[in-house]
Design a protein around this motif. Structure first.
Motif, PDB file in Angstrom:
ATOM      1  N   ARG A 137      28.069  44.432  27.867  1.00 48.62           N
ATOM      2  CA  ARG A 137      26.670  44.428  28.327  1.00 48.62           C
ATOM      3  C   ARG A 137      26.267  43.092  28.948  1.00 48.62           C
ATOM      4  O   ARG A 137      25.289  43.010  29.674  1.00 48.62           O
ATOM      5  CB  ARG A 137      25.724  44.738  27.148  1.00 48.62           C
ATOM      6  N   ASP A 138      27.034  42.049  28.636  1.00 51.07           N
ATOM      7  CA  ASP A 138      26.727  40.729  29.228  1.00 51.07           C
ATOM      8  C   ASP A 138      27.150  40.643  30.692  1.00 51.07           C
ATOM      9  O   ASP A 138      26.795  39.699  31.381  1.00 51.07           O
ATOM     10  CB  ASP A 138      27.450  39.609  28.456  1.00 51.07           C
ATOM     11  N   LYS A 139      27.926  41.622  31.126  1.00 49.54           N
ATOM     12  CA  LYS A 139      28.425  41.547  32.513  1.00 49.54           C
ATOM     13  C   LYS A 139      27.353  42.074  33.465  1.00 49.54           C
ATOM     14  O   LYS A 139      27.368  43.231  33.868  1.00 49.54           O
ATOM     15  CB  LYS A 139      29.751  42.330  32.634  1.00 49.54           C
ATOM     16  N   THR A 140      26.432  41.194  33.804  1.00 52.20           N
ATOM     17  CA  THR A 140      25.268  41.606  34.605  1.00 52.20           C
ATOM     18  C   THR A 140      25.179  40.878  35.941  1.00 52.20           C
ATOM     19  O   THR A 140      24.296  41.159  36.743  1.00 52.20           O
ATOM     20  CB  THR A 140      23.964  41.297  33.835  1.00 52.20           C
ATOM     21  N   LYS A 141      26.073  39.916  36.176  1.00 49.91           N
ATOM     22  CA  LYS A 141      25.929  39.108  37.391  1.00 49.91           C
ATOM     23  C   LYS A 141      26.946  39.484  38.457  1.00 49.91           C
ATOM     24  O   LYS A 141      27.916  40.182  38.175  1.00 49.91           O
ATOM     25  CB  LYS A 141      26.075  37.624  37.031  1.00 49.91           C
ATOM     26  N   PHE A 142      26.707  38.969  39.646  1.00 51.24           N
ATOM     27  CA  PHE A 142      27.621  39.255  40.767  1.00 51.24           C
ATOM     28  C   PHE A 142      28.119  37.970  41.409  1.00 51.24           C
ATOM     29  O   PHE A 142      27.365  36.999  41.540  1.00 51.24           O
ATOM     30  CB  PHE A 142      26.906  40.116  41.811  1.00 51.24           C
ATOM     31  N   LEU A 143      29.383  38.005  41.799  1.00 55.09           N
ATOM     32  CA  LEU A 143      29.946  36.917  42.593  1.00 55.09           C
ATOM     33  C   LEU A 143      29.936  37.347  44.049  1.00 55.09           C
ATOM     34  O   LEU A 143      30.205  38.510  44.359  1.00 55.09           O
ATOM     35  CB  LEU A 143      31.396  36.624  42.195  1.00 55.09           C
ATOM     36  N   ALA A 144      29.647  36.397  44.916  1.00 57.67           N
ATOM     37  CA  ALA A 144      29.714  36.674  46.352  1.00 57.67           C
ATOM     38  C   ALA A 144      30.149  35.399  47.059  1.00 57.67           C
ATOM     39  O   ALA A 144      30.054  34.300  46.503  1.00 57.67           O
ATOM     40  CB  ALA A 144      28.345  37.123  46.857  1.00 57.67           C
ATOM     41  N   LEU A 145      30.646  35.554  48.266  1.00 58.44           N
ATOM     42  CA  LEU A 145      31.099  34.392  49.030  1.00 58.44           C
ATOM     43  C   LEU A 145      29.911  33.659  49.649  1.00 58.44           C
ATOM     44  O   LEU A 145      28.901  34.277  50.002  1.00 58.44           O
ATOM     45  CB  LEU A 145      32.047  34.826  50.154  1.00 58.44           C
ATOM     46  N   GLU A 146      30.060  32.357  49.793  1.00 61.96           N
ATOM     47  CA  GLU A 146      29.106  31.614  50.609  1.00 61.96           C
ATOM     48  C   GLU A 146      29.111  32.222  52.004  1.00 61.96           C
ATOM     49  O   GLU A 146      30.151  32.706  52.462  1.00 61.96           O
ATOM     50  CB  GLU A 146      29.522  30.137  50.692  1.00 61.96           C
ATOM     51  N   ASN A 147      27.975  32.178  52.665  1.00 59.26           N
ATOM     52  CA  ASN A 147      27.834  32.756  54.016  1.00 59.26           C
ATOM     53  C   ASN A 147      28.004  34.269  54.063  1.00 59.26           C
ATOM     54  O   ASN A 147      28.197  34.845  55.128  1.00 59.26           O
ATOM     55  CB  ASN A 147      28.841  32.152  55.001  1.00 59.26           C
ATOM     56  N   ALA A 148      27.938  34.909  52.886  1.00 56.60           N
ATOM     57  CA  ALA A 148      28.114  36.365  52.871  1.00 56.60           C
ATOM     58  C   ALA A 148      26.935  37.057  53.548  1.00 56.60           C
ATOM     59  O   ALA A 148      25.822  36.533  53.580  1.00 56.60           O
ATOM     60  CB  ALA A 148      28.228  36.849  51.431  1.00 56.60           C
ATOM     61  N   TYR A 149      27.213  38.222  54.103  1.00 60.15           N
ATOM     62  CA  TYR A 149      26.145  39.102  54.583  1.00 60.15           C
ATOM     63  C   TYR A 149      26.456  40.519  54.130  1.00 60.15           C
ATOM     64  O   TYR A 149      27.519  41.053  54.446  1.00 60.15           O
ATOM     65  CB  TYR A 149      26.018  39.068  56.113  1.00 60.15           C
ATOM     66  N   HIS A 150      25.545  41.120  53.375  1.00 60.94           N
ATOM     67  CA  HIS A 150      25.783  42.476  52.890  1.00 60.94           C
ATOM     68  C   HIS A 150      24.616  43.410  53.182  1.00 60.94           C
ATOM     69  O   HIS A 150      24.546  44.494  52.610  1.00 60.94           O
ATOM     70  CB  HIS A 150      26.099  42.447  51.394  1.00 60.94           C
ATOM     71  N   GLY A 151      23.680  42.986  54.050  1.00 64.91           N
ATOM     72  CA  GLY A 151      22.575  43.853  54.403  1.00 64.91           C
ATOM     73  C   GLY A 151      21.231  43.193  54.162  1.00 64.91           C
ATOM     74  O   GLY A 151      21.165  42.021  53.770  1.00 64.91           O
ATOM     75  N   ASP A 152      20.171  43.947  54.395  1.00 69.36           N
ATOM     76  CA  ASP A 152      18.823  43.374  54.422  1.00 69.36           C
ATOM     77  C   ASP A 152      17.896  43.839  53.306  1.00 69.36           C
ATOM     78  O   ASP A 152      16.739  43.422  53.254  1.00 69.36           O
ATOM     79  CB  ASP A 152      18.159  43.693  55.773  1.00 69.36           C
ATOM     80  N   THR A 153      18.345  44.724  52.439  1.00 72.38           N
ATOM     81  CA  THR A 153      17.492  45.105  51.314  1.00 72.38           C
ATOM     82  C   THR A 153      17.589  44.004  50.246  1.00 72.38           C
ATOM     83  O   THR A 153      18.492  43.176  50.297  1.00 72.38           O
ATOM     84  CB  THR A 153      17.940  46.449  50.719  1.00 72.38           C
TER      85      THR A 153
END
Ligand code: PLP
Length: 454
Positions: A137-153
């Motif tokens: 249940r502690d696994k609530t965060k996300f890793l992403a790359l610097e300069n990432a783009y995944h959309g506008d919402t």
């Protein structure tokens, strides 16, 4: 038309004061790799109508699939019902994924654009660990790359790392953990590829080591950070990230919204490095660039975690009005059939090597800092000073001015800052591709030659 446009439309990613002071180009029709405006002028569609077009405009088989479906029904939902095109497409998508070596993807969840396909993936990954319970249940965060783009919402912007688009919204966003971008031209950890031995992987590993217990998933644009300016990751990066995710029990979400459907020379970018994500988001090219449709593909393991008695409330409470839209699905089926019938991937590989050869001629230009390409996705990074890699200040709008020049010569492009982006329809002919690069070369020469200091 022009007056009405200016009176009523608010254009995306556009400074409207400049727009209304300018003469807009209004597209009336298209054919193959060309767009035709209201004045009857023809332009090469050098950005595939924002990266979506695959087989050219007015492709007979897709036109026909849509009109045939239209005779039956335009829309019926997947909420509480099903429909034929969405069923047939789901089967096809899973088969295509398996043909690409993505064997563990087995279920299709529909939405209607890239942002929502990513967003659904985020919610699935989050809920997956909540349903697993206990320490998970502690696994609530996300890793992403610097300069990432995944959309506008808001969810996909939370993953984003492009300050110009994303920084302002920070108070609205959930916190994500950033991993250095695998950017070999401007290495964030000051190394040189290949001598670095992929030092960026060690950085990613440090982050995973520290945060895996609280991390639901690593979200990545496989092989190429497109909206960051076509940043191509070094070979081996993706597969090593995938191994690290497995090692640290973190889900891998591949955002194939830009790279999917043949762009990189393979059906999906993950295929280049034999990587199977747990969740894969696809959109842009899925309908051949005809209609808004997207899908989030997941493994059996993730799907199974949501099964239970109704009263356990394990259901994935998510779904859009136009989920599984039959017209979109019919177009997507026709799109995939063309890939098979016309050996599209082979054509892309041939055209990619031609593009590579053509772009090589621009390499020595004093204001071309870097050229990056994977398949039929390429970026030319303009620099003010080649040896120091000093960029043109954004307010100089160097990229924009090159694209404006190109437009006057009959080629439509859309830059990202100082990077000229080339994403032609996959069906582009050699002759048009040559013309496209010749126009870009001339446009760069004009813009960097006058107005910009050498
Ligand atoms: C375009 C894009 C998106 C967003 O897709 P939309 O259909 O514009 O919402 C998400 N991820 C990547 C990698 C993209 O290129």
């Amino acid at each position: 038309m022009e007056e009405k446009d200016k009176e009523y439309i608010w254009h995306p990613f556009t400074q409207m004061r400049e727009w209304v002071a300018d003469t807009p180009l209004i597209i009336e029709s298209g054919k193959g790799s060309y767009l035709i405006d209201t004045e009857g002028r023809r332009y090469i569609d050098g950005f595939s109508s924002v990266w979506v077009n695959i087989h050219g405009h007015r492709k007979k088989a897709i036109d026909k699939a849509i009109t045939e479906q239209l005779k039956r029904i335009a829309h019926s939902t997947l909420l509480g019902l099903s429909n034929i095109p969405s069923i047939l497409l789901a089967e096809k998508l899973i088969r295509v994924a398996h043909n690409s070596g993505l064997f563990s993807l087995s279920k299709v969840f529909y939405s209607d654009n890239g942002s929502t396909a990513v967003e659904a993936g985020l919610k699935m990954a989050f809920q997956y660990w909540q349903l697993k319970g206990g320490g998970y249940r502690d696994k609530t965060k996300f890793l992403a790359l610097e300069n990432a783009y995944h959309g506008d919402t808001i969810g996909s912007v939370s993953l984003g790392g492009i300050d110009l688009f994303h920084k302002l919204y920070k108070p609205l966003l959930f916190e994500t953990i950033k991993v250095p971008s695998p950017n070999c031209y401007r290495c964030p950890i000051d190394k040189n590829h290949p001598d670095c031995n992929l030092a960026c992987i060690r950085e990613a590993e440090k982050v995973l080591k520290r945060h895996h217990h609280e991390t639901a998933a690593f979200v990545i644009e496989p092989l190429i950070q497109a909206a960051a300016g076509m940043i191509v990751s070094p070979p081996g990066y993706l597969s090593q990230i995938s191994s690290l995710c497995k090692q640290y029990n973190v889900l891998l979400i591949a955002d194939e919204v830009a790279t999917g459907f043949g762009r990189t020379g393979r059906m999906f970018a993950c295929e280049h490095e034999d990587v199977t994500p747990d969740i894969m988001a696809i959109a842009k090219g899925i309908t051949g660039g005809y209609l808004p449709l997207a899908a989030t593909l997941v493994t059996e393991d993730i799907y199974n975690a949501f099964l239970g008695e109704y009263k356990e409330f394990k259901t994935f409470f998510h779904g859009h009005s136009y989920t599984g839209n039959p017209l979109g699905c019919a177009a997507a089926i026709a799109n995939i059939d063309i890939f098979e019938k016309e050996n599209v991937l082979h054509h892309v590989r041939v055209k990619s090597s031609l593009l590579e050869k053509l772009l090589r001629q621009l390499k020595d230009h004093p204001h071309v800092g870097d050229i990056r390409q994977k398949g039929l996705m390429a970026g030319i990074e303009l620099v003010k000073d080649k040896s120091s890699k000093a960029p043109y200040p954004l307010e100089d709008k160097a990229g924009y001015r090159v694209c404006l020049e190109a437009r006057n010569m009959g080629l439509i492009l859309r830059p990202i800052g100082n990077v000229i982006i080339l994403i032609p329809p996959l069906s582009i002919s050699s002759a048009i591709l040559k013309k496209m690069v010749a126009i870009i070369a001339a446009a760069i020469e004009t813009v960097t030659g006058n107005g910009f200091q050498q």
